[in-house]
Design a protein around this motif. Structure first.
Motif, short mmCIF file in Angstrom:
data_model
loop_
_atom_site.label_atom_id
_atom_site.label_comp_id
_atom_site.label_asym_id
_atom_site.label_seq_id
_atom_site.Cartn_x
_atom_site.Cartn_y
_atom_site.Cartn_z
N ALA A 281 3.48 -17.59 -48.90
CA ALA A 281 2.41 -18.13 -48.08
C ALA A 281 1.25 -18.63 -48.95
N LEU A 282 0.87 -17.85 -49.95
CA LEU A 282 -0.20 -18.26 -50.87
C LEU A 282 0.19 -19.54 -51.60
N GLN A 283 1.45 -19.62 -52.03
CA GLN A 283 1.92 -20.82 -52.72
C GLN A 283 1.79 -22.05 -51.82
N ARG A 284 2.16 -21.91 -50.56
CA ARG A 284 2.08 -23.05 -49.65
C ARG A 284 0.63 -23.38 -49.30
N LEU A 285 -0.20 -22.39 -49.21
CA LEU A 285 -1.62 -22.66 -48.97
C LEU A 285 -2.22 -23.45 -50.13
N ARG A 286 -1.78 -23.15 -51.35
CA ARG A 286 -2.29 -23.84 -52.53
C ARG A 286 -1.78 -25.26 -52.64
N THR A 287 -0.53 -25.48 -52.30
CA THR A 287 0.14 -26.72 -52.68
C THR A 287 0.46 -27.66 -51.53
N THR A 288 0.23 -27.24 -50.28
CA THR A 288 0.51 -28.12 -49.14
C THR A 288 -0.68 -28.17 -48.20
N ASP A 289 -0.63 -29.12 -47.28
CA ASP A 289 -1.65 -29.23 -46.25
C ASP A 289 -1.13 -28.73 -44.90
N ALA A 290 -0.03 -27.99 -44.92
CA ALA A 290 0.54 -27.46 -43.68
C ALA A 290 -0.45 -26.53 -43.01
N SER A 291 -0.38 -26.46 -41.69
CA SER A 291 -1.27 -25.59 -40.95
C SER A 291 -0.94 -24.13 -41.24
N VAL A 292 -1.92 -23.26 -41.00
CA VAL A 292 -1.70 -21.82 -41.21
C VAL A 292 -0.57 -21.33 -40.30
N THR A 293 -0.51 -21.86 -39.09
CA THR A 293 0.55 -21.44 -38.16
C THR A 293 1.92 -21.79 -38.71
N ASN A 294 2.08 -23.03 -39.20
CA ASN A 294 3.38 -23.44 -39.75
C ASN A 294 3.75 -22.63 -40.98
N ILE A 295 2.78 -22.36 -41.82
CA ILE A 295 3.04 -21.55 -43.02
C ILE A 295 3.43 -20.14 -42.61
N ALA A 296 2.74 -19.61 -41.63
CA ALA A 296 3.06 -18.26 -41.16
C ALA A 296 4.50 -18.18 -40.67
N LEU A 297 4.92 -19.14 -39.86
CA LEU A 297 6.28 -19.13 -39.32
C LEU A 297 7.31 -19.31 -40.43
N ALA A 298 6.99 -20.13 -41.43
CA ALA A 298 7.93 -20.37 -42.53
C ALA A 298 8.07 -19.15 -43.44
N CYS A 299 7.11 -18.24 -43.36
CA CYS A 299 7.12 -17.07 -44.25
C CYS A 299 7.40 -15.77 -43.51
N GLY A 300 7.92 -15.88 -42.30
CA GLY A 300 8.37 -14.69 -41.60
C GLY A 300 7.32 -13.94 -40.82
#
Length: 346
Positions: A281-300
């Motif tokens: 989740a931290l990696q995606r927060l750093r490197t993408t503009d995806a929403s927190v919701t989408n990142i949360a779902l992608a990380c379980g």
């Protein structure tokens, strides 16, 4: 009257051998870099680079997703190539290349032609003995599969590709594009390699030493059972498995798995799993503009608030706070005034 100019000599000639049920993305990423480097803009004429798909029968070869590719050159008509690229198929397909293709590979190796293993093509080369004495790269996703089949070997699973003399091996995925760009730079020039990647919307060329995107824990596991469990966790971040399921798949009891984790990493399997999901989740927060919701779902995680609570408890920050600390902003945030941004850059 001046004589007509002859076409420029090919600077890079590549032949592909596609295993049955080969990985389409690895093949497509590699060949597209060659295509874009071979001509001006994206005209796709094979002027500076040339590429062929070899086969003894010319029958269409199916990829793992079902799409089929038609070979264009018979093995007996093969020319001299700078590289032979083997694109592997599904794990466990021991007959992924037929006898004619394997014989051709051996003859090319004896003639000193460099061999490239893309994705699970590394398994094919290793099984044929063509990587004996060479370092080789394997995707972190297939690291344990490789060890299960080749117990005496130690693959490199923390780089996107490895070049060891006349053997080049690649973890697959977007790493195939970077390995192809490495060869284009070597034979055609840096500008051609950069142009290819830019058209493919890949920002920068990466060297082989660039780390694979697999996740690691603060402590490196030494216990083989723990390492196998962590690999399964990495492979199942979006829909996490229960500790009971992991233990059953690994052939041990839950208590045994928990005891081994505590002895090796000083944390439970559940905590290690949470750490891996938070790191992703931290990696995606750093490197993408995806929403927190989408990142949360992608990380379980169930939803954005679930991720926020877990991150606050374990890392001391919320996703929004972490992004602001990295200089990134959530959609809808008030951005600093232009003057503030300019003063901070001075």
């Amino acid at each position: 009257m001046p004589a007509p100019s002859s076409p420029p000599a090919k600077r890079l000639r590549v032949a592909f051998l596609l295993a049955d049920r080969f990985t389409l993305s690895a093949f497509a990423n590699f060949v597209d870099v060659l295509r874009l480097a071979a001509d001006e803009a994206d005209h796709s004429r094979p002027i500076l680079c040339d590429w062929v798909v070899l086969s003894d029968t010319l029958e269409a070869v199916r990829s793992s997703c079902g799409v089929r590719v038609q070979p264009d050159t018979r093995l007996r008509q093969a020319a001299r190539y700078d590289y032979i690229v083997v694109v592997g198929g599904l794990i466990g397909d021991s007959a992924a290349l037929n006898g004619a293709a394997q014989g051709f590979l051996r003859r090319q190796a004896e003639a000193g032609v460099p061999l490239v293993g893309l994705c699970t093509g590394v398994f094919i080369l290793q099984r044929m003995g063509l990587l004996k004495g060479y370092r080789c790269c394997v995707s972190w996703f297939h690291h344990q599969d490789f060890l299960d089949q080749f117990e005496a070997e130690t693959p490199i699973s923390d780089q996107i590709f490895v070049v060891d003399r006349d053997r080049l091996t690649c973890s697959g995925g977007h790493g195939a594009a970077h390995l192809a760009a490495f060869l284009v730079q070597r034979h055609v020039g840096q500008s051609a390699a950069i142009k290819s990647l830019n058209i493919m919307m890949i920002d920068d060329a990466m060297g082989g030493e660039k780390a694979q995107p697999g996740l690691t824990l603060a402590r490196r596991a030494k216990d083989e059972l723990v390492r196998r469990a962590l690999l399964r966790m990495q492979q199942n971040l979006e829909v996490p498995k229960t500790v009971e399921d992991l233990a059953r798949e690994l052939g041990v009891g839950r208590r045994t798995l928990e005891r081994r984790f505590l002895a090796d990493l000083r944390q439970t399997p559940l905590k290690a799993y949470l750490d891996l999901r938070l790191e992703r989740a931290l990696q995606r927060l750093r490197t993408t503009d995806a929403s927190v919701t989408n990142i949360a779902l992608a990380c379980g995680f169930c939803d954005g608030p679930h991720l926020s609570r877990a991150m606050k408890a374990e890392r001391g920050v919320t996703p929004a706070e972490y992004r602001k600390a990295q200089g990134r902003f959530e959609p809808g945030d008030d951005l600093p005034a232009v003057g503030v941004l300019m003063r901070s850059a001075e």
